[in-house]
Design a protein around this motif. Structure first.
Motif, short mmCIF file in Angstrom:
data_model
loop_
_atom_site.label_atom_id
_atom_site.label_comp_id
_atom_site.label_asym_id
_atom_site.label_seq_id
_atom_site.Cartn_x
_atom_site.Cartn_y
_atom_site.Cartn_z
N TYR A 1 0.83 -1.19 0.00
CA TYR A 1 0.00 0.00 0.00
C TYR A 1 0.87 1.25 0.00
N THR A 2 0.36 2.26 -0.66
CA THR A 2 1.05 3.54 -0.71
C THR A 2 0.20 4.57 0.01
N THR A 3 0.82 5.31 0.91
CA THR A 3 0.13 6.38 1.62
C THR A 3 0.59 7.70 1.03
N VAL A 4 -0.36 8.49 0.59
CA VAL A 4 -0.05 9.80 0.04
C VAL A 4 -0.44 10.85 1.07
N ILE A 5 0.50 11.71 1.40
CA ILE A 5 0.26 12.77 2.36
C ILE A 5 0.35 14.10 1.63
N ASP A 6 -0.70 14.90 1.72
CA ASP A 6 -0.72 16.22 1.10
C ASP A 6 0.05 17.18 2.00
N LYS A 7 1.19 17.65 1.53
CA LYS A 7 2.02 18.54 2.35
C LYS A 7 1.35 19.89 2.62
N ASN A 8 0.30 20.19 1.88
CA ASN A 8 -0.41 21.45 2.07
C ASN A 8 -1.72 21.30 2.86
N ALA A 9 -1.97 20.10 3.36
CA ALA A 9 -3.20 19.85 4.11
C ALA A 9 -3.22 20.67 5.41
N ILE A 10 -4.42 21.09 5.79
CA ILE A 10 -4.61 21.85 7.02
C ILE A 10 -5.84 21.29 7.75
N ALA A 11 -5.74 21.20 9.07
CA ALA A 11 -6.88 20.83 9.91
C ALA A 11 -6.96 21.86 11.04
N ALA A 12 -7.85 22.83 10.91
CA ALA A 12 -7.98 23.90 11.89
C ALA A 12 -8.46 23.35 13.23
N ASP A 13 -7.86 23.87 14.29
CA ASP A 13 -8.29 23.52 15.64
C ASP A 13 -7.74 24.59 16.59
N PHE A 14 -8.39 24.73 17.74
CA PHE A 14 -7.94 25.71 18.71
C PHE A 14 -8.37 25.32 20.11
N GLY A 15 -7.77 25.98 21.07
CA GLY A 15 -8.12 25.83 22.47
C GLY A 15 -7.98 27.18 23.14
N ALA A 16 -8.02 27.17 24.46
CA ALA A 16 -7.85 28.40 25.23
C ALA A 16 -7.22 28.04 26.56
N GLN A 17 -6.50 29.00 27.14
CA GLN A 17 -5.91 28.74 28.46
C GLN A 17 -7.00 28.46 29.48
N CYS A 18 -8.10 29.19 29.38
CA CYS A 18 -9.28 28.97 30.21
C CYS A 18 -10.47 29.47 29.40
N ARG A 19 -11.52 28.68 29.28
CA ARG A 19 -12.68 29.04 28.45
C ARG A 19 -13.71 29.88 29.19
N ASN A 20 -13.50 30.10 30.48
CA ASN A 20 -14.45 30.84 31.31
C ASN A 20 -13.81 32.13 31.80
N THR A 21 -14.62 33.16 31.92
CA THR A 21 -14.16 34.42 32.50
C THR A 21 -15.35 35.17 33.06
N TYR A 22 -15.08 36.32 33.64
CA TYR A 22 -16.13 37.21 34.14
C TYR A 22 -16.29 38.36 33.15
N ALA A 23 -17.41 39.07 33.20
CA ALA A 23 -17.65 40.20 32.31
C ALA A 23 -16.54 41.23 32.50
N GLY A 24 -15.84 41.54 31.41
CA GLY A 24 -14.69 42.43 31.45
C GLY A 24 -13.37 41.69 31.45
N GLY A 25 -13.43 40.36 31.56
CA GLY A 25 -12.22 39.55 31.60
C GLY A 25 -11.73 39.17 30.21
N TYR A 26 -10.60 38.49 30.15
CA TYR A 26 -9.94 38.14 28.90
C TYR A 26 -9.79 36.63 28.74
N ILE A 27 -9.83 36.18 27.49
CA ILE A 27 -9.57 34.79 27.14
C ILE A 27 -8.35 34.77 26.22
N HIS A 28 -7.38 33.89 26.52
CA HIS A 28 -6.18 33.72 25.71
C HIS A 28 -6.39 32.48 24.84
N PHE A 29 -6.57 32.69 23.54
CA PHE A 29 -6.82 31.59 22.61
C PHE A 29 -5.50 31.03 22.08
#
Length: 135
Positions: A1-29
């Motif tokens: 079998y031959t596996t072909v890998i697209d060197k330009n492939a992208i799979a978007a994903d993200f997280g955050a240091q903390c997903r919760n905050t108070y009104a006026g607070g900051y989220i670091h993505f």
């Protein structure tokens, strides 16, 4: 079998240091996209800024609620989109004295930035009580 890998492939994903905050607070993505990314476009429902092209943006949330976040990652060949509905949770800051995200740290991230000495056992009890209150 031959596996072909697209060197330009992208799979978007993200997280955050903390997903919760108070009104006026900051989220670091945090960009967690796989692949060779050249451009990022973030959209933050209810956030300021509402759009960013930074790889790892910091966003302020002024009003309480649950908010959607979307990331589009691109290179010269491909693009990928990741959307997370209700990803950010913002509580009211009115009468807020203390805000602990229960991330294993005893640091108050609320508006008063109190310096606390709370044992892990007490935090576990508080978490358990909050869990029971939700259920």
């Amino acid at each position: 079998y031959t596996t072909v890998i697209d060197k330009n492939a992208i799979a978007a994903d993200f997280g955050a240091q903390c997903r919760n905050t108070y009104a006026g607070g900051y989220i670091h993505f945090l960009d967690k996209t796989l692949g060779m990314v050249e451009d990022w476009k973030w959209t933050f429902e209810g956030g300021n800024p509402s759009v960013s092209t930074d790889q790892n943006p910091v966003v302020q949330y002024v009003n309480p609620g649950k908010y959607k976040v979307m990331l589009t990652a691109k290179n010269s060949v491909n693009s990928s989109v990741k959307e997370k509905e209700g990803y950010v949770y913002v509580i009211s800051a009115e009468k807020l004295v203390l805000y602990l995200p229960f991330d294993g740290d005893n640091k108050d991230i609320g508006p008063n930035q109190l310096n606390l000495l709370i044992s892990r056992e007490i935090k576990k009890i508080i978490q358990y009580c909050l869990f029971l209150k939700k259920g």
